[in-house]
Design a protein around this motif. Structure first.
Motif, PDB file in Angstrom:
ATOM      1  N   LYS A  49       0.812  -1.221   0.000  1.00  0.00           N
ATOM      2  CA  LYS A  49       0.000   0.000   0.000  1.00  0.00           C
ATOM      3  C   LYS A  49       0.845   1.269   0.000  1.00  0.00           C
ATOM      4  O   LYS A  49       0.559   2.236   0.714  1.00  0.00           O
ATOM      5  CB  LYS A  49      -0.999  -0.008   1.149  1.00  0.00           C
ATOM      6  CG  LYS A  49      -1.968  -1.171   1.042  1.00  0.00           C
ATOM      7  CD  LYS A  49      -3.030  -1.133   2.085  1.00  0.00           C
ATOM      8  CE  LYS A  49      -3.938  -2.351   1.858  1.00  0.00           C
ATOM      9  NZ  LYS A  49      -4.942  -2.507   2.829  1.00  0.00           N
ATOM     10  N   SER A  50       1.889   1.230  -0.806  1.00  0.00           N
ATOM     11  CA  SER A  50       2.683   2.431  -1.054  1.00  0.00           C
ATOM     12  C   SER A  50       3.133   2.386  -2.517  1.00  0.00           C
ATOM     13  O   SER A  50       2.837   1.435  -3.230  1.00  0.00           O
ATOM     14  CB  SER A  50       3.888   2.511  -0.107  1.00  0.00           C
ATOM     15  OG  SER A  50       4.787   1.450  -0.324  1.00  0.00           O
ATOM     16  N   MET A  51       3.839   3.425  -2.940  1.00  0.00           N
ATOM     17  CA  MET A  51       4.265   3.520  -4.326  1.00  0.00           C
ATOM     18  C   MET A  51       5.406   2.545  -4.614  1.00  0.00           C
ATOM     19  O   MET A  51       6.374   2.474  -3.857  1.00  0.00           O
ATOM     20  CB  MET A  51       4.708   4.952  -4.632  1.00  0.00           C
ATOM     21  CG  MET A  51       4.908   5.241  -6.099  1.00  0.00           C
ATOM     22  SD  MET A  51       5.398   6.947  -6.384  1.00  0.00           S
ATOM     23  CE  MET A  51       4.008   7.833  -5.703  1.00  0.00           C
ATOM     24  N   PHE A  52       5.288   1.828  -5.722  1.00  0.00           N
ATOM     25  CA  PHE A  52       6.302   0.876  -6.162  1.00  0.00           C
ATOM     26  C   PHE A  52       7.624   1.603  -6.344  1.00  0.00           C
ATOM     27  O   PHE A  52       7.673   2.710  -6.875  1.00  0.00           O
ATOM     28  CB  PHE A  52       5.825   0.229  -7.472  1.00  0.00           C
ATOM     29  CG  PHE A  52       6.700  -0.859  -7.999  1.00  0.00           C
ATOM     30  CD1 PHE A  52       7.098  -1.910  -7.212  1.00  0.00           C
ATOM     31  CD2 PHE A  52       7.093  -0.838  -9.326  1.00  0.00           C
ATOM     32  CE1 PHE A  52       7.893  -2.925  -7.717  1.00  0.00           C
ATOM     33  CE2 PHE A  52       7.888  -1.852  -9.842  1.00  0.00           C
ATOM     34  CZ  PHE A  52       8.290  -2.898  -9.043  1.00  0.00           C
ATOM     35  N   TRP A  53       8.716   0.991  -5.901  1.00  0.00           N
ATOM     36  CA  TRP A  53      10.022   1.642  -5.947  1.00  0.00           C
ATOM     37  C   TRP A  53      10.424   2.041  -7.362  1.00  0.00           C
ATOM     38  O   TRP A  53      11.074   3.074  -7.564  1.00  0.00           O
ATOM     39  CB  TRP A  53      11.104   0.748  -5.325  1.00  0.00           C
ATOM     40  CG  TRP A  53      11.433  -0.458  -6.146  1.00  0.00           C
ATOM     41  CD1 TRP A  53      10.887  -1.697  -6.047  1.00  0.00           C
ATOM     42  CD2 TRP A  53      12.376  -0.538  -7.219  1.00  0.00           C
ATOM     43  NE1 TRP A  53      11.421  -2.539  -6.986  1.00  0.00           N
ATOM     44  CE2 TRP A  53      12.343  -1.852  -7.723  1.00  0.00           C
ATOM     45  CE3 TRP A  53      13.245   0.380  -7.802  1.00  0.00           C
ATOM     46  CZ2 TRP A  53      13.136  -2.277  -8.775  1.00  0.00           C
ATOM     47  CZ3 TRP A  53      14.035  -0.040  -8.856  1.00  0.00           C
ATOM     48  CH2 TRP A  53      13.981  -1.350  -9.338  1.00  0.00           C
TER      49      TRP A  53
END
Length: 151
Positions: A49-53
């Protein structure tokens, strides 16, 4: 002809469609810095639930590369450029609007002048720092760019 955020965003749409579809957009570019933003959303999320690296990496690289392209264009010379190495550090989950800022305009001037003067390839490490809406650093990317004047 000076590069503008609008021109860079159009370029992204046609030449870097993955970055465009993930929401990577140039917000500001001048002689000293480039700011590229990307908003966390369904298409660029990871399972945590965060932005893909990699999406962060696209935005960070574009902030350094757009500044390099602008400086090369200013020089009036034909110069090739290539990322030869990179590294990154992640310090907080990337959610919401993230802005990647590269402040290496002066360093690019120096390395391009040296490449033009000597005719030899040069390298430069450039940094892009990603911050969230609260101004908290979420990631830092470093890119080693190689530049060489074309004959």
């Amino acid at each position: 002809m000076a590069l503008t955020p609008r021109k860079l965003n159009t370029y992204t749409m046609f030449k870097l469609p993955a970055a465009y579809w993930c929401g990577v957009r140039t917000k500001h570019i001048d002689n000293e810095k480039c700011i590229v933003g990307v908003k966390y959303k369904w298409i660029n999320q990871n399972p945590f639930k965060s932005m893909f690296w990699a999406v962060q990496g696209m935005a960070a690289e574009f902030s350094t590369g757009a500044l390099m392209i602008s400086k090369i264009q200013e020089s009036g010379k034909r110069v090739s450029m290539l990322v030869t190495s990179n590294n990154a550090t992640f310090t907080k989950k990337a959610t919401g609007k993230i802005r990647f800022t590269c402040n290496d305009g002066k360093a690019i001037d120096d390395v391009l002048n040296k490449a033009i003067t000597t005719g030899e390839g040069q390298t430069i490490w450039m940094q892009s720092i990603g911050t969230n809406e609260e101004g908290i650093e979420v990631s830092t990317f470093n890119f080693e760019w190689s530049v060489k004047v074309k004959q």
